[in-house]
Design a protein around this motif. Structure first.
Motif, PDB file in Angstrom:
ATOM      1  N   ALA A  15      -5.008  90.830  72.519  1.00 37.62           N
ATOM      2  CA  ALA A  15      -3.903  90.047  72.294  1.00 37.62           C
ATOM      3  C   ALA A  15      -4.450  88.202  71.654  1.00 37.62           C
ATOM      4  O   ALA A  15      -4.335  87.236  71.375  1.00 37.62           O
ATOM      5  CB  ALA A  15      -3.363  89.265  73.063  1.00 37.62           C
ATOM      6  N   GLY A  16      -5.580  88.262  73.038  1.00 36.06           N
ATOM      7  CA  GLY A  16      -6.974  86.672  72.268  1.00 36.06           C
ATOM      8  C   GLY A  16      -7.093  86.947  71.592  1.00 36.06           C
ATOM      9  O   GLY A  16      -7.479  85.289  70.642  1.00 36.06           O
ATOM     10  N   ILE A  17      -7.486  87.369  70.582  1.00 34.31           N
ATOM     11  CA  ILE A  17      -7.972  87.705  69.334  1.00 34.31           C
ATOM     12  C   ILE A  17      -6.933  87.284  68.348  1.00 34.31           C
ATOM     13  O   ILE A  17      -7.592  86.393  67.710  1.00 34.31           O
ATOM     14  CB  ILE A  17      -9.098  88.988  69.392  1.00 34.31           C
ATOM     15  CG1 ILE A  17     -10.340  89.451  69.760  1.00 34.31           C
ATOM     16  CG2 ILE A  17      -9.334  89.201  67.879  1.00 34.31           C
ATOM     17  CD1 ILE A  17     -11.055  90.821  69.971  1.00 34.31           C
ATOM     18  N   GLY A  18      -6.272  87.350  68.491  1.00 37.49           N
ATOM     19  CA  GLY A  18      -5.265  87.371  67.828  1.00 37.49           C
ATOM     20  C   GLY A  18      -4.771  85.747  68.006  1.00 37.49           C
ATOM     21  O   GLY A  18      -4.864  85.758  66.566  1.00 37.49           O
ATOM     22  N   ILE A  19      -4.629  85.432  68.978  1.00 40.81           N
ATOM     23  CA  ILE A  19      -4.409  84.301  68.913  1.00 40.81           C
ATOM     24  C   ILE A  19      -5.459  83.189  68.678  1.00 40.81           C
ATOM     25  O   ILE A  19      -5.494  82.007  68.106  1.00 40.81           O
ATOM     26  CB  ILE A  19      -4.543  84.056  70.925  1.00 40.81           C
ATOM     27  CG1 ILE A  19      -2.996  84.355  70.709  1.00 40.81           C
ATOM     28  CG2 ILE A  19      -4.725  82.403  71.073  1.00 40.81           C
ATOM     29  CD1 ILE A  19      -2.672  84.693  72.743  1.00 40.81           C
TER      30      ILE A  19
END
Length: 214
Positions: free
Chosen positions: A29-33
């Motif tokens: 999710a951090g990569i997506g953010i």
């Protein structure tokens, strides 16, 4: 009072899976953010961390509840669990090596954009031996979804787009949030399986107690 025949290791194996999936799902999710380049950063970060923490707590609770289960196993069962843990370590280590090799190749060829989808592909493939090793069928499904997500992203979507003078990393967003949802969904399923094992163990203990009374 008779102990449950469900070993503590079986439930703790599921609990460990829950915690791993919760942690790595949150990383995805951090990569997506990161790919959004600042759009909705704070709220999405808080939401992702909240989901990850809740799922992580679920795994910890499983471990705590598993303490009431028997830790006694036959020699054959003990050796089998040792082999499972050994092969899990090998599989996890090989995954790390492949990711490291992929990173080096992408950097040396100046194709860093490929790195995130390739990671998803490697992670997806690594689920197949885990599914066989721990007899968790959902891992086959999860691995297939990750591989499919990687392929669709690579062959159908642009690497990045510009929106209102802000460059958005489409590959990072798609693979990041997509992988997070897949891992979190798998996490919930594995958690449910762990709880079913606990409930089954509890029912067997009650049956043993009632049988002893009569």
């Amino acid at each position: 009072m008779s102990q449950s025949i469900i070993p503590r290791a079986a439930v703790r194996g599921r609990a460990s899976g829950v915690m791993f999936l919760a942690f790595f799902g949150t990383l995805w999710a951090g990569i997506g953010i990161k790919g959004l380049n600042g759009w909705g950063y704070l709220w999405l970060l808080i939401l992702s961390l909240l989901i990850g923490v809740v799922l992580l707590i679920g795994g910890i609770v499983l471990i705590i509840k598993s303490k009431r289960l028997s830790n006694e196993m036959g020699e054959g069962d003990s050796n089998r669990w040792k082999r499972k843990n050994m092969w899990f370590g090998i599989n996890f280590g090989l995954e790390g090596v492949l990711i490291g090799v992929a990173s080096a190749i992408c950097r040396s060829t100046n194709h860093l954009d490929l790195f995130v989808p390739i990671i998803a592909l490697i992670v997806g493939v690594h689920f197949y031996p885990l599914a066989h090793l721990f007899q968790v069928k959902i891992y086959y499904f999860s691995g297939s979804l990750l591989c499919l997500l990687s392929a669709i992203t690579l062959f159908t979507l642009p690497v990045r787009v510009t929106w209102e003078n802000n460059q958005i990393m489409v590959w990072w967003i798609t693979v990041g949030f997509g992988s997070a949802l897949i891992l979190w969904g798998t996490c919930v399923t594995v958690w449910q399986v762990g709880n079913k094992l606990l409930n089954s163990a509890g029912n067997r203990v009650k049956e043993a107690e009632e049988s002893f009374r009569f």
